[in-house]
Each structure stands twice: as structure tokens, then as C-alpha cells.
Design an enzyme around this catalytic site. Structure first.
Site, PDB file in Angstrom:
ATOM      1  N   GLY A  68       3.910  -2.775  12.478  1.00  0.00           N
ATOM      2  CA  GLY A  68       4.662  -3.515  11.542  1.00  0.00           C
ATOM      3  C   GLY A  68       6.320  -3.707  11.774  1.00  0.00           C
ATOM      4  O   GLY A  68       6.780  -3.031  12.539  1.00  0.00           O
ATOM      5  N   GLU A 115       5.121  -9.198  14.836  1.00  0.00           N
ATOM      6  CA  GLU A 115       5.413  -7.552  14.934  1.00  0.00           C
ATOM      7  C   GLU A 115       4.256  -6.756  15.674  1.00  0.00           C
ATOM      8  O   GLU A 115       4.202  -5.935  16.273  1.00  0.00           O
ATOM      9  CB  GLU A 115       5.730  -6.904  13.679  1.00  0.00           C
ATOM     10  N   GLU A 135       4.615  -4.864  18.986  1.00  0.00           N
ATOM     11  CA  GLU A 135       4.705  -3.422  19.262  1.00  0.00           C
ATOM     12  C   GLU A 135       3.522  -3.026  19.895  1.00  0.00           C
ATOM     13  O   GLU A 135       3.443  -1.850  20.344  1.00  0.00           O
ATOM     14  CB  GLU A 135       4.703  -2.946  17.846  1.00  0.00           C
ATOM     15  N   PRO A 183       8.445   2.864  -5.899  1.00  0.00           N
ATOM     16  CA  PRO A 183      10.045   3.466  -5.447  1.00  0.00           C
ATOM     17  C   PRO A 183       9.829   4.593  -4.459  1.00  0.00           C
ATOM     18  O   PRO A 183       8.907   5.530  -4.774  1.00  0.00           O
ATOM     19  CB  PRO A 183      10.387   3.386  -6.954  1.00  0.00           C
ATOM     20  N   GLU A 198       4.059   4.897  21.528  1.00  0.00           N
ATOM     21  CA  GLU A 198       2.559   5.023  21.965  1.00  0.00           C
ATOM     22  C   GLU A 198       1.924   4.243  21.092  1.00  0.00           C
ATOM     23  O   GLU A 198       1.961   4.076  19.792  1.00  0.00           O
ATOM     24  CB  GLU A 198       2.234   6.604  21.848  1.00  0.00           C
TER      25      GLU A 198
END
Length: 258
Positions: A68, A84, A88, A105, A138
Site C-alpha cells: 500500500g 501501489e 510494490e 489515533p 521482499e
């Protein structure tokens, strides 16, 4: 100047705190299959696995995480997830389904980071050419139990994976998604195994009767026959021949009340 124009004139984005980033995280599941090396005929070994990357940079460098990254101002969050994932892992995940927003949060040390998560359950061949790139050192496939109980995962990705796991279990029990992991013609034992691989708790001793004769499920499957109308069977995974079935295009409308 009317009231609407006056309100627009007074508005300023500077008056509001905005997130420090809005990433997309993607949970990619697949079912792997390998034949057993046994003398007797038996079903192959199937496993539910999730694709993870090993992070290259801070924060959580070296830890396993979901693929991501941050959404750009010029794209939608869905497009960011697709981009993404490709950057990746080299994987085109096909259609991604929205899972939910993760905004607790402190979930990310980089600041106020609100993540939108997506998920998919795809065929094994879609992930076989995976290759780490961009922010990943990886990329690998892990059994769902290993991922949830043994690995130290980055951020709140354990929670995201657990939520996505529940979603694909629901899809396996409530839709005909199992057919993408089966050949065109299959035995009911093969179907049962696919369901149990995703939903280990699934146990239905009257599975054959229920799936073939229950009114609410009628028309989902049909027996495979040759041109003369003779029923076809297979003994590929059993000593005795078992009837072959195929999925129809029928989409059942199941109800908790039927």
C-alpha cells in the site's frame, strides 16, 4: 453578493486540520494448491494465504506489512490502491473490494494517517509473478494463521487482515466465489474442501443433499452429462467414482428466513 457567495468568501481550508496522509492498504488472499505424494488417491492440499511485503524504510523497516501507499491528490483512493499494489509487488489485483477506513489515533508514527483498506480473493496464478519493488524489500505469501498469530506486523495491519478474513469467509458462504478455485467440472468433495479452506469451521454432514436439493440453492449446480445424457463421474481423488458437477450462471438470492 448573495448568501451562498458570502459563505464561500468566508471559507478557508486553513481553518481546518487535515490528515498528514491518506494511504490505501490492500489485503490480497489466494488459495494455493499442491498435489499430495501418496499411494492412495486423495484430494490435494489447499491453503489460504495472504500476500505481504517486507518494508524497506522507516517506519517499521524490516517488518512485514500489507502492500500500500499514499494517495495522490490527482487520483481516487481506489486508483491509488491499484497503483501501489502494482508498484510494490508487480501484481495486478483485478477488482478490489472496499473493506473500510482505519483511523485510530496513533496508528502511524508519521502523524495523522487515515488508511482506506481494500481486499480481494484471487486465483493463485495472479500472484505467481509477484516481485518486490518500490518501498518493498521482499514479497511473500503466508498462511493466514501464521500471518495473524506468528508474524510481527507493521501498524494496525493485523486488525485489517483479520477484518478482511471475515469478509472473504462471508463471501465463500454466501456467494459462488468458490468456482474460481475449481475446474469447470468438479466433485462435491472438491467444492467442500475449497469452502473449508477459507472457513475451517464449516462442517455440514448433509452437504451433498443440501447443495443439490434445497429449494433456495436449486439451480446453483448441475450434473455434468455427455452428449447422450449419460452422467459423468471422476475417480481422480477417490477410489470410487464420484458424480461431476458444474456451476450454472444462476445467482441465488439467499435469505436468513428460508
Amino acid at each position: 453578493m448573495d448568501n451562498k457567495e458570502a459563505q464561500q468568501e468566508k471559507y478557508s481550508a486553513k481553518n481546518y486540520r487535515t490528515p498528514d496522509g491518506v494511504p490505501a492498504d490492500i489485503v490480497m488472499f489466494t488459495l494455493t494448491k499442491r498435489e499430495r505424494k501418496t499411494v492412495t488417491k486423495t484430494l490435494p492440499i489447499r491453503e489460504l494465504k495472504v500476500m505481504l511485503i517486507r518494508r524497506k524504510a522507516w517506519p517499521c523497516a524490516g517488518m512485514w506489512a500489507l502492500p500500500g501507499g499514499f494517495c495522490k491528490e490527482s487520483e481516487s483512493i481506489y486508483d491509488a490502491a491499484k497503483r501501489e499494489l502494482k508498484e510494490e509487488t508487480g501484481v495486478d489485483g483485478g477488482h478490489l473490494e472496499y473493506l473500510g477506513v482505519y483511523s485510530q489515533p496513533g496508528r502511524d508514527p508519521r502523524g495523522w494517517i487515515i488508511s482506506n483498506a481494500f481486499f480481494a480473493l484471487v486465483e493463485e496464478w495472479m500472484l505467481e509473478h509477484r516481485q518486490a519493488a518500490d518501498d518493498a524489500n521482499e514479497v511473500g505469501l503466508f498462511g493466514i494463521e501464521e500471518a495473524l498469530e506468528q508474524l510481527e506486523l507493521a501498524f494496525d495491519h493485523r486488525e485489517i487482515i483479520r477484518d478482511a478474513y471475515v469478509k472473504i469467509q462471508q463471501k465463500m458462504l454466501q456467494t459462488t466465489i468458490a468456482k474460481q478455485f475449481l475446474p469447470a467440472h468438479f466433485t462435491l468433495s472438491e467444492l467442500y474442501q475449497v469452502i473449508q479452506t477459507v472457513v475451517p469451521e464449516f462442517k455440514e454432514p448433509n452437504f451433498i443433499r443440501k447443495i443439490t436439493s434445497t429449494r433456495s440453492r436449486e439451480g446453483i449446480l448441475q450434473e455434468v452429462k455427455d452428449e447422450s445424457g449419460k452422467k459423468l463421474s471422476s475417480n481422480q481423488y477417490s477410489q470410487r467414482s464420484a458424480q461431476l458437477y458444474t456451476f450454472t450462471d444462476n445467482v441465488p438470492l439467499l435469505s436468513i428466513y428460508t
